[in-house]
Design an enzyme around this catalytic site. Structure first.
Site, PDB file in Angstrom:
ATOM      1  CE  LYS A 187      -1.853  -2.617   2.975  1.00 57.05           C
ATOM      2  NZ  LYS A 187      -2.511  -3.603   3.926  1.00 57.05           N
ATOM      3  CD  GLU A 201      -8.297  -4.766  -8.323  1.00 52.36           C
ATOM      4  OE1 GLU A 201      -8.791  -4.557  -7.459  1.00 52.36           O
ATOM      5  OE2 GLU A 201      -8.560  -4.496  -9.685  1.00 52.36           O
ATOM      6  CB  VAL A 213      -7.694  -1.427  -2.469  1.00 54.39           C
ATOM      7  CG1 VAL A 213      -9.132  -0.925  -2.003  1.00 54.39           C
ATOM      8  CG2 VAL A 213      -6.800  -0.200  -2.373  1.00 54.39           C
ATOM      9  N   GLY A 241      -5.990 -14.501  14.565  1.00 52.55           N
ATOM     10  CA  GLY A 241      -4.903 -14.183  13.308  1.00 52.55           C
ATOM     11  C   GLY A 241      -5.557 -12.946  12.470  1.00 52.55           C
ATOM     12  CD  GLU A 256      -0.066  -7.668  11.701  1.00 52.69           C
ATOM     13  OE1 GLU A 256       1.080  -7.982  12.463  1.00 52.69           O
ATOM     14  OE2 GLU A 256      -0.391  -7.970  10.556  1.00 52.69           O
ATOM     15  CG  ASP A 282      -5.101  -1.514   6.434  1.00 53.49           C
ATOM     16  OD1 ASP A 282      -4.032  -1.934   5.724  1.00 53.49           O
ATOM     17  OD2 ASP A 282      -6.130  -1.861   5.935  1.00 53.49           O
ATOM     18  CE  LYS A 302      -6.491  -2.308   2.838  1.00 57.91           C
ATOM     19  NZ  LYS A 302      -6.751  -3.143   3.950  1.00 57.91           N
ATOM     20  N   GLY A 307      -5.608 -12.314   2.991  1.00 58.63           N
ATOM     21  CA  GLY A 307      -5.182 -13.560   2.855  1.00 58.63           C
ATOM     22  C   GLY A 307      -4.296 -14.111   1.672  1.00 58.63           C
TER      23      GLY A 307
END
Ligand SMILES: NC(=O)c1ccc[n+]([C@@H]2O[C@H](COP(=O)([O-])OP(=O)(O)OC[C@H]3O[C@@H](n4cnc5c(N)ncnc54)[C@H](OP(=O)(O)O)[C@@H]3O)[C@@H](O)[C@H]2O)c1
Length: 352
Positions: free
Chosen positions: A128, A152, A155, A209, A212, A223, A227, A333
């Site tokens: 990012k 792609e 985001v 998970g 963090e 974060d 984006k 993921g």
């Protein structure tokens, strides 16, 4: 058949997920797109940059990584101590960049990307930092060298947002975007909506998970701000600075506020928002300016974003020709993000 050579910088969760897809989908990609994607260079921070002219064997790389062994144990390679040295000394058609996001100066990804673009390589990234902080510089360089720069997966991971808007909605004028762009905070808010307090919901997200150990970047909204900055630059062509995005995280939201929203048939969500508004008379710049924020909002259940729960992400795009379009899907993921990188790689091949 077209043969395309790839260099992958960053071989962690996302880099390995992407490599796994390259390997498992190789035959399908040959058959469907008439393309042979070869991984010729790979780098991480600990072992530097490895390169093999004919191509690297992905199962061997994944096995070395799984066993915590050095990537330099791959047979028949040339080696440089850093990704930057390796990128400068070798060549490939596309750089896939998957090093950690840095929202202070976008490094080391920015240098990797500038080097690759300067050598006439297409660049695709899940990172990012570069898109949030240096979009104009990077896209100008890409244009000068006649190559593509695609992000792609930065985001909403592999859920197609940027390409859907830029390519699928080509010709439409986007007037506003609202989104749930951070899965961690959405997971926490969803748990709080069913009665948990913030600390308990965060601990649950960490145990599963989704969050963090230091959750600051997610829960304080940084974060989502990154984006938002990428969307400002890529969708509205109006790069903003971090300071131009109003930001409020979710750490002060109480169980009582969540309950009050639920009692009123509403939900609290962390919403990233970009909106074109008319300038006041006398204000300098384009006729419309871009307003940006990331903050918790109370949404009625009739709002499609109110019903997006758990770690899912979603974005609602408002345009002149389509009224509102909402895209919902995973925002993180290993394979999900790898898919976004793969789609960008194929777009570089097909659209060049
Ligand atoms: N994880 C997700 O679901 C997701 C979703 C969307 C976007 N992203 C973005 O994707 C990027 C990668 O995320 P990740 O989860 O894969 O992170 P990660 O597991 O921490 O992997 C990062 C990789 O980058 C390598 N690296 C760090 N500095 C480097 C350098 N100077 N030169 C070469 N390699 C370097 C690391 O090397 P070592 O292995 O030696 O430490 C590691 O292999 C981040 O920018 C993240 O924001 C992630």
């Amino acid at each position: 058949m077209q043969s395309i050579r790839l260099t992958l910088v960053g071989f962690g969760v996302v880099g390995q997920g992407f490599a796994e897809l390259l390997s498992s989908k190789h035959a399908l990609l040959e058959q469907k797109y008439d393309v042979d994607l070869k991984l010729v260079g790979v780098a991480n921070a600990r072992h530097g940059f490895i390169y093999r002219e004919e191509d690297l064997h992905i199962p061997t790389l994944l096995e070395l990584a799984a066993k915590q062994r050095s990537l330099t144990e791959h047979p028949g390679i040339r080696h440089w101590n850093s990704a930057l040295e390796g990128l400068q000394a070798t060549g490939a058609d596309i750089l896939v960049e998957a090093t950690p996001t840095n929202l202070h100066n976008a490094e080391p990804a920015l240098s990797h990307m500038l080097t690759a673009l300067g050598k006439g390589m297409h660049v695709v990234t899940a990172n990012k930092g570069p898109g949030a902080l240096s979009a104009r510089e990077l896209f100008t360089l890409a244009q000068q060298h006649g190559v593509q720069l695609r992000m792609e997966s930065a985001v909403m991971a592999g859920t197609p947002v940027i390409s859907t808007i830029r390519e699928g909605m080509a010709g439409a004028s986007v007037t506003a975007i609202r989104g749930i762009l951070n899965g961690t905070t959405n997971y926490i808010l969803t748990a709080m909506a069913s009665g948990r307090d913030y600390a308990g919901a965060l601990a649950d997200a960490q145990a599963k998970g989704y969050a963090e150990t230091d959750p600051t970047a997610d829960v304080e909204g940084y974060d989502a701000v990154a984006k938002t900055l990428i969307l400002a630059a890529l969708i509205f062509d109006q790069p903003l600075t971090v300071e131009q995005v109003e930001r409020q995280g979710i750490t002060n939201i109480t169980r009582e506020q969540m309950q009050a929203a639920a009692d009123a048939g509403k939900r609290i969500k962390l919403i990233a928002s970009l909106r074109l508004v008319a300038r006041q008379e006398g204000e300098k710049g384009r006729p419309q300016k871009l307003e940006a924020s990331v903050k918790p909002l109370v949404l009625p259940l009739t709002d499609p974003l109110a019903r997006v729960d758990g770690a899912m992400n979603a974005i609602t795009v408002q345009t002149d020709t389509l009224s509102e379009v909402t895209i919902i899907g995973p925002g993180a993921g290993r394979v999900e993000t790898g898919q976004g990188l793969l789609a960008d790689v194929l777009a570089c091949v097909i659209l060049s």
